[in-house]
Each structure stands twice: as structure tokens, then as C-alpha cells.
Design a protein around this motif. Structure first.
Motif, PDB file in Angstrom:
ATOM      1  N   ARG A 218       0.866  -1.188   0.000  1.00  0.00           N
ATOM      2  CA  ARG A 218       0.000   0.000   0.000  1.00  0.00           C
ATOM      3  C   ARG A 218       0.902   1.236   0.000  1.00  0.00           C
ATOM      4  N   VAL A 219       0.965   1.913  -1.141  1.00  0.00           N
ATOM      5  CA  VAL A 219       1.928   2.995  -1.330  1.00  0.00           C
ATOM      6  C   VAL A 219       1.226   4.349  -1.361  1.00  0.00           C
ATOM      7  N   PHE A 220       1.862   5.323  -0.729  1.00  0.00           N
ATOM      8  CA  PHE A 220       1.458   6.725  -0.829  1.00  0.00           C
ATOM      9  C   PHE A 220       2.654   7.503  -1.357  1.00  0.00           C
ATOM     10  N   ALA A 221       2.463   8.179  -2.497  1.00  0.00           N
ATOM     11  CA  ALA A 221       3.565   8.911  -3.135  1.00  0.00           C
ATOM     12  C   ALA A 221       3.024  10.217  -3.697  1.00  0.00           C
ATOM     13  N   PRO A 222       2.797  11.231  -2.839  1.00  0.00           N
ATOM     14  CA  PRO A 222       2.174  12.474  -3.302  1.00  0.00           C
ATOM     15  C   PRO A 222       2.959  13.139  -4.424  1.00  0.00           C
ATOM     16  N   TYR A 223       2.260  13.359  -5.540  1.00  0.00           N
ATOM     17  CA  TYR A 223       2.817  13.976  -6.754  1.00  0.00           C
ATOM     18  C   TYR A 223       3.927  13.141  -7.385  1.00  0.00           C
ATOM     19  N   LEU A 224       3.996  11.872  -6.991  1.00  0.00           N
ATOM     20  CA  LEU A 224       4.845  10.898  -7.683  1.00  0.00           C
ATOM     21  C   LEU A 224       3.991   9.731  -8.193  1.00  0.00           C
ATOM     22  N   GLU A 225       2.664   9.882  -8.110  1.00  0.00           N
ATOM     23  CA  GLU A 225       1.764   8.811  -8.545  1.00  0.00           C
ATOM     24  C   GLU A 225       1.980   8.462 -10.015  1.00  0.00           C
ATOM     25  N   ASP A 226       2.420   9.442 -10.798  1.00  0.00           N
ATOM     26  CA  ASP A 226       2.692   9.213 -12.213  1.00  0.00           C
ATOM     27  C   ASP A 226       3.621   8.021 -12.408  1.00  0.00           C
ATOM     28  N   PHE A 227       4.688   7.964 -11.604  1.00  0.00           N
ATOM     29  CA  PHE A 227       5.675   6.888 -11.731  1.00  0.00           C
ATOM     30  C   PHE A 227       5.083   5.547 -11.311  1.00  0.00           C
TER      31      PHE A 227
ATOM     32  N   ASP B 155      16.735  15.021  -9.548  1.00  0.00           N
ATOM     33  CA  ASP B 155      15.987  16.107 -10.161  1.00  0.00           C
ATOM     34  C   ASP B 155      14.876  15.530 -11.029  1.00  0.00           C
ATOM     35  N   GLY B 156      13.751  16.223 -11.071  1.00  0.00           N
ATOM     36  CA  GLY B 156      12.612  15.720 -11.833  1.00  0.00           C
ATOM     37  C   GLY B 156      12.902  15.517 -13.306  1.00  0.00           C
ATOM     38  N   GLU B 157      13.824  16.333 -13.869  1.00  0.00           N
ATOM     39  CA  GLU B 157      14.171  16.160 -15.281  1.00  0.00           C
ATOM     40  C   GLU B 157      14.735  14.769 -15.554  1.00  0.00           C
ATOM     41  N   ASP B 158      15.339  14.177 -14.543  1.00  0.00           N
ATOM     42  CA  ASP B 158      15.914  12.842 -14.695  1.00  0.00           C
ATOM     43  C   ASP B 158      14.845  11.795 -14.387  1.00  0.00           C
ATOM     44  N   TRP B 159      13.734  11.860 -15.108  1.00  0.00           N
ATOM     45  CA  TRP B 159      12.584  11.013 -14.780  1.00  0.00           C
ATOM     46  C   TRP B 159      12.870   9.537 -15.034  1.00  0.00           C
ATOM     47  N   ARG B 160      13.753   9.238 -15.956  1.00  0.00           N
ATOM     48  CA  ARG B 160      14.071   7.836 -16.214  1.00  0.00           C
ATOM     49  C   ARG B 160      14.743   7.194 -14.995  1.00  0.00           C
ATOM     50  N   THR B 161      15.651   7.928 -14.355  1.00  0.00           N
ATOM     51  CA  THR B 161      16.310   7.406 -13.160  1.00  0.00           C
ATOM     52  C   THR B 161      15.314   7.238 -12.020  1.00  0.00           C
ATOM     53  N   ILE B 162      14.395   8.189 -11.876  1.00  0.00           N
ATOM     54  CA  ILE B 162      13.366   8.068 -10.838  1.00  0.00           C
ATOM     55  C   ILE B 162      12.494   6.851 -11.113  1.00  0.00           C
ATOM     56  N   LEU B 163      12.142   6.646 -12.366  1.00  0.00           N
ATOM     57  CA  LEU B 163      11.320   5.489 -12.727  1.00  0.00           C
ATOM     58  C   LEU B 163      12.047   4.186 -12.402  1.00  0.00           C
ATOM     59  N   LYS B 164      13.337   4.126 -12.733  1.00  0.00           N
ATOM     60  CA  LYS B 164      14.119   2.911 -12.467  1.00  0.00           C
ATOM     61  C   LYS B 164      14.255   2.667 -10.968  1.00  0.00           C
ATOM     62  N   ALA B 165      14.488   3.743 -10.194  1.00  0.00           N
ATOM     63  CA  ALA B 165      14.621   3.590  -8.744  1.00  0.00           C
ATOM     64  C   ALA B 165      13.303   3.145  -8.124  1.00  0.00           C
TER      65      ALA B 165
ATOM     66  N   THR C 246      10.965  -3.970 -11.833  1.00  0.00           N
ATOM     67  CA  THR C 246      12.035  -3.672 -12.800  1.00  0.00           C
ATOM     68  C   THR C 246      11.729  -4.243 -14.179  1.00  0.00           C
ATOM     69  N   ASN C 247      10.892  -5.263 -14.253  1.00  0.00           N
ATOM     70  CA  ASN C 247      10.573  -5.859 -15.545  1.00  0.00           C
ATOM     71  C   ASN C 247       9.714  -4.953 -16.416  1.00  0.00           C
ATOM     72  N   ARG C 248       9.165  -3.886 -15.843  1.00  0.00           N
ATOM     73  CA  ARG C 248       8.299  -2.976 -16.602  1.00  0.00           C
ATOM     74  C   ARG C 248       9.043  -1.776 -17.173  1.00  0.00           C
ATOM     75  N   VAL C 249      10.207  -1.476 -16.633  1.00  0.00           N
ATOM     76  CA  VAL C 249      10.872  -0.217 -16.955  1.00  0.00           C
ATOM     77  C   VAL C 249      11.224  -0.096 -18.434  1.00  0.00           C
ATOM     78  N   GLN C 250      11.869  -1.124 -18.994  1.00  0.00           N
ATOM     79  CA  GLN C 250      12.344  -1.044 -20.370  1.00  0.00           C
ATOM     80  C   GLN C 250      11.187  -0.795 -21.331  1.00  0.00           C
ATOM     81  N   ASP C 251      10.070  -1.477 -21.138  1.00  0.00           N
ATOM     82  CA  ASP C 251       8.921  -1.295 -22.030  1.00  0.00           C
ATOM     83  C   ASP C 251       8.373   0.119 -21.935  1.00  0.00           C
TER      84      ASP C 251
END
Length: 567
Positions: free
Chosen positions: A311-320, A395-405, A413-418
Motif C-alpha cells: 500500500r503505497v502513498f507517493a504524493p505527486y509521484l503517482e505518475d511513476f 531532479d525531476g528532469e531525470d525522470w528515467r532514473t526516478i522510474l528505475k529507482a 524492474t521488468n516494466r521499466v524497459q517497455d
């Protein structure tokens, strides 16, 4: 004594990248991937796992950390087979390139030698060619597999990943750029493996110690021992190692240990002290401390997140979260901005971050919390008393790194590449379409509130990297001049009058509005009505929350809006 690659052609710049394939093997099945040489040089770059490269009656073991080249006559079949006993599934890139000299010269010139038996080397022995002959694939009579080093290995993978993403572009100039970048990677690898260059000796020694670390990470390793193996002083070794890898030697050792511990936490039920011992840490406490420093969460939380739905809460990071297929238990909102409606979380309850004493109802209490650096503004560090907290420090511009983390700590992790590849394909198609449509027309983006007008830049921020860099739209000259190095700047009406962009994107911020619609009063001013884009009807209002956000879903929405308005 030079690199064997230098003997493949007298004009190395005539090598052309043909294709890059990303190949994965299941970890629990026997599988292989086969191809015919067909006058093509094929590089094998292993991402993870172990395998065997087979050809004729010979074979070569392949592991991460080296580049393997396979070449031979048309009738030779090469194949890669996964090591079924390996703990990690085999993942690799297969890179095909063609010697353009072969394409136009199918037979050897008088006096030129074809490959002969002494050119074939034992794949387990470092390869060098002394002959001055210029062998080409068209004259090859036997297959060849050779191994090459690339330091630092992470840089090699980043190069190839970038080339892999960009190869799908249909734009002529972007294709040209891909060929240029490939030549840079290819040249760097040739130079690193050129025994005639003194710098190669240091790099090879460093590479050998890197391989030693990868194989003996679970043992006691000291910098003095590594320096001795490289034949360098401790100070010189440390300096060269950091220059090549970006890390100090022991930091690199710990990174290898921690990456291995993540795998053990995912696939075993071993206790923490057992895992700590297996990967080379002296005690559980030190291991746990280093693990949290490295990943942002404790080993126990990391394991739990990989074992069950959390059960995750991630305010304004829900996009990821949503991009990775994770639905939050509760969503962030703000009394002035509301919630992120573009995410369509209509059935998810809200948590108002602007209420400094806001709490959770029992049925919506999170088990894990993610916060970006805005937590200080909203006093959200108090939520550490509710559940384990992961702080996103990129930084938010580095959204790929945030997504991977995010994927790493939540077991996706199996979803990131797609997700990333789908975005890159969309960008490539949109960029080509907009280039044909807009040509040299200029664009600017404005965020308007009751108290100020903000002009966003082309280098960073919520919008610049997407509309100007990814999509290739042309920023108005004042966008670059006024915002250089900044995400955005406040401008007055006098500056607004100079913003004669062909197209204006605009969003309205209601945060400072005392009366309904106060932020829109700019539209009634003569300074606004006189702008060229306004007179021509080239002003496009966009949704505040999707444009003032980072994340792959919000960036997809930006692309959709621009195609709808300008395409």
C-alpha cells in the motif's frame, strides 16, 4: 602491436551500424539465439547473466564486462545459448555492423592476404595480430570470435542503451547522429584495446582488477591488494580507477556487494546476517546501514516490497507508480491546485499536502511512502512515524532514473524497459511529424497566475526538456536568453511584448487567486492581445497539473496536447 580491429580495414570510418537488438533469455528454460555471419560483424554486449557463444566446433563463454565480436564467412552460423545454471537470466545486446569497404570491394586486392589459421586465437587468451595484412570479411575462410575490454563498463552500457533507443528514428539527421555516436563508441573500444597505446596498459590492468572484484566480492578486498594486481601504487591506482569508473575502489566493491544482496533478498529467504556474510560484509548492522544509503530503504523493506503488493502513498509521484502498474492507496492533492486529474484516480481518496496536520484514515494508511524534495515545504517528513519513507533525491528532469529507482524498490524492474521504449517511439514519431509541420516556427511556454507571468526555459523544468529537446520544437530566442540555466523566470508586461513567438502554450495557476478567474485577467490586457501568436489564434491552453509535473505519463500527455494543437 595493435588492436585486431584495426586490421579489419584500412578505413575504419567505413564501418556502418546496421541494427541493435535487445535479447533476453528466460532463466528457467534452455534457449538459444542463432544467426548467420553473412558478411556482418556482430558485437555481443552482455548486460547480465552468463552464456555461451557457439560457432562451428568451438565456443566461447560470455559474461558481463566484455565485448565479444563474431565474424566469418556467409555459411557460418553463430549462436548464443543461455547458461541454464546461472542465477540471473541472460540479457544482451547484439550489434550488427558492416564493413562498407567490403560492400564495394568483394575480392582482395593483389597482394592482400585473406584470413589464415594463425589469425584465430583461443578466446580465453588476450588477442593480438602482428600481421600487416588487411583482412576483410569477404575473404574470410574461417569464423572468428574475439574478446575486448571497455572501461568503465557502465559507460559502455549507457552508450549502447542510448544507441538502441535512437536507432528507431526515421529522421534522416537523427539517423546520421546515431551513426556518428556509434563510431565514437567503436573508436573508444578500439583505442582501449590497442596494445600500442600506453594508456591501454593501465586500462587493461584496471579492467582485470574490476573482473577480480566481480568474481571475489564476497572475500576481503583491500585497495593495496588491487593496486598490487594492477602493478600501480595505491595513490596512482585509486586515481586511475576513479577516473575510469567514477568511483573509489572500495565504493565500487560495496556497489557490487549491494547489487548482489538485492538479488538474494528477492529470491531467497536467507536471514540478513546470512546475506551480509555471503556478499562480503562483516556484520548485519554495517550491511543494513550501507544498503539503506545505497537504495534509500532498509533490506527488510526492500524484500517485503518485492514479495507482496504494498500500500503505497507517493504524493505527486503517482505518475511513476501508475506507469509501472502500481495503484496508490491514497493520492496527493492541494487545496488550490486540486488533484492530478489526468491520472484518472477518481476512486482513490485524497491527502491534502497543504494541510500541515492532515492524517490518514485507518483503511487508507500506507505501508510505504515515497516523497520528493518538496516534502520540506509541506512538512511531510512527519510521515516517517506512519511508515517507511523513501526520499527521491533526483531532479525531476531525470525522470528515467526516478522510474528505475521506483521500480527497483517496489519490485517492478521488468516494466521499466517497455515504458521507456514506448515513450521513445512516441517521441520519435511526434518529432518527425512536428518537424515537417512547424519547420522554423518558434514556441514559448507561459505559466500565468494572479501575481506573475513565468516563462519556462528550454534546458530544464517541467516542459523544456520535452517540447524543445525531445520534440525538437524551436524555442523563441528570448526563451533561451532570459532563462539560461534556469527552469523558469518571472517576466513583466514589457518583456511579454517582446515575446513575438509564432506559438504560445499557456497554463493558469490558481494558487494566488483571491477571486475566481483572477489569474485570467491577463487575457483582457492590450499587451496580451497585441502578441503575434494571439492575433493569429496560435495560443493553446493546457492542463496545469499534467504540464506542471514530471513523469512519463505527464510527458506523454504533453506530447498528445502538442500534436493536437500544432500537428
Amino acid at each position: 602491436m595493435h588492436s585486431p580491429l584495426l586490421h579489419m580495414t584500412n578505413t575504419p570510418w567505413l564501418f556502418s551500424l546496421q541494427a541493435i537488438q535487445h535479447i533476453e533469455f528466460s532463466s528457467n528454460t534452455y534457449a538459444k539465439y542463432a544467426w548467420n555471419a553473412d558478411d556482418i560483424y556482430s558485437f555481443i554486449v552482455v548486460i547480465q547473466g552468463k552464456g555461451v557463444l557457439e560457432y562451428k566446433d568451438d565456443k566461447t563463454s560470455i559474461d558481463p564486462g566484455s565485448v565479444y565480436i563474431a565474424a566469418g564467412p556467409e555459411d557460418v552460423e553463430f549462436s548464443v545459448r543461455a547458461d541454464s545454471g546461472a542465477e540471473l537470466a541472460l540479457k544482451l545486446y547484439k550489434i550488427d555492423m558492416q564493413n562498407m569497404a567490403d560492400k564495394y570491394r568483394r575480392h582482395p586486392e593483389p597482394g592482400e592476404n585473406a584470413w589464415e589459421q594463425h589469425d584465430v586465437v583461443n578466446p580465453n587468451v588476450s588477442a593480438n595480430v602482428d600481421s600487416d595484412a588487411g583482412p576483410t570479411l569477404s575473404t574470410a575462410s574461417i569464423p572468428m570470435v574475439k574478446t575486448f575490454a571497455y572501461v568503465p563498463w557502465s559507460a559502455c552500457l549507457e552508450y549502447i542503451e542510448q544507441l538502441y533507443r535512437q536507432q528507431f528514428s526515421s529522421d534522416c539527421y537523427e539517423k546520421w547522429d546515431v551513426q556518428i555516436r556509434f563510431q565514437q563508441w567503436f573508436r573508444d573500444m578500439v583505442r582501449q584495446n590497442d596494445a600500442g597505446l600506453e594508456v591501454h596498459n593501465d586500462r587493461l590492468s584496471l579492467q582485470e582488477t574490476v573482473h577480480y572484484i566481480d568474481a571475489h566480492y564476497d572475500q576481503m578486498i583491500t585497495v593495496d591488494e588491487l593496486a598490487s594486481r594492477a602493478g600501480l601504487s595505491r595513490a596512482s591506482y585509486t586515481r586511475h580507477f576513479k577516473r575510469s569508473t567514477g568511483q573509489l575502489p572500495l565504493d565500487y566493491v560495496n556497489r557490487v556487494r549491494l547489487e548482489r544482496s538485492k538479488q538474494l533478498l528477492q529470491v531467497t529467504a536467507d536471514r540478513l546476517h546470512e546475506i551480509a556474510s555471503r556478499v562480503g560484509f562483516s556484520n548485519e548492522y554495517y550491511f543494513s546501514r550501507r544498503f539503506k544509503q545505497y537504495t534509500g530503504v532498509s533490506p527488510g523493506v526492500y524484500r517485503r516490497n518485492h514479495r507482496q503488493e504494498v500500500r503505497v502513498f507517493a504524493p505527486y509521484l503517482e505518475d511513476f507508480l501508475l506507469a509501472l502498474g502500481i495503484k496508490p492507496i491514497i493520492q496527493g492533492s492541494h487545496r488550490a491546485w486540486g488533484r492530478q486529474r489526468y491520472l484518472q484516480l477518481d476512486d482513490v481518496p485524497e491527502f491534502d499536502v497543504s494541510q500541515l496536520d492532515a492524517g490518514f484514515h485507518a483503511e487508507h494508511t500506507p505501508e510505504f511512502i515515497m516523497l520528493d524534495m518538496g516534502y520540506k515545504t509541506w512538512n511531510l517528513d512527519r510521515l516517517e512515524q506512519v511508515a517507511p519513507v523513501y526520499y527521491v533525491n533526483h531532479d525531476g528532469e531525470d525522470w528515467r532514473t526516478i522510474l528505475k529507482a521506483t521500480a527497483d524498490i517496489l519490485g517492478r524492474t521488468n516494466r521499466v524497459q517497455d515504458v521507456i521504449e514506448t515513450y521513445e517511439h512516441k517521441v520519435s514519431r511526434a518529432r518527425r511529424h512536428l518537424h515537417d509541420r512547424l519547420r522554423k516556427e518558434t514556441v514559448a511556454f507561459l505559466r500565468v497566475s494572479a501575481s506573475e507571468i513565468t516563462l519556462y526555459g528550454d534546458e530544464c523544468g517541467y516542459v523544456g526538456p520535452i517540447i524543445y529537446q525531445d520534440l525538437g520544437l524551436r524555442p523563441h530566442p528570448y526563451v533561451q536568453k532570459w532563462t539560461r540555466g534556469k527552469r523558469g523566470v518571472s517576466i513583466g508586461l514589457e518583456q511579454l511584448n517582446q515575446l513575438d513567438a509564432d506559438h504560445l502554450l499557456i497554463t493558469f495557476d490558481t494558487r494566488n487567486s483571491c477571486d475566481f478567474g483572477e489569474e485570467r485577467r491577463l487575457l483582457d490586457r492590450q499587451e496580451w492581445k497585441q502578441l503575434p501568436a494571439v492575433r493569429r489564434g496560435n495560443v493553446y491552453e493546457v492542463d496545469f497539473m499534467s504540464w506542471m509535473n514530471y513523469g512519463v505519463l505527464s510527458h506523454n500527455k504533453k506530447i498528445d496536447d502538442i500534436l493536437r494543437f500544432m500537428g
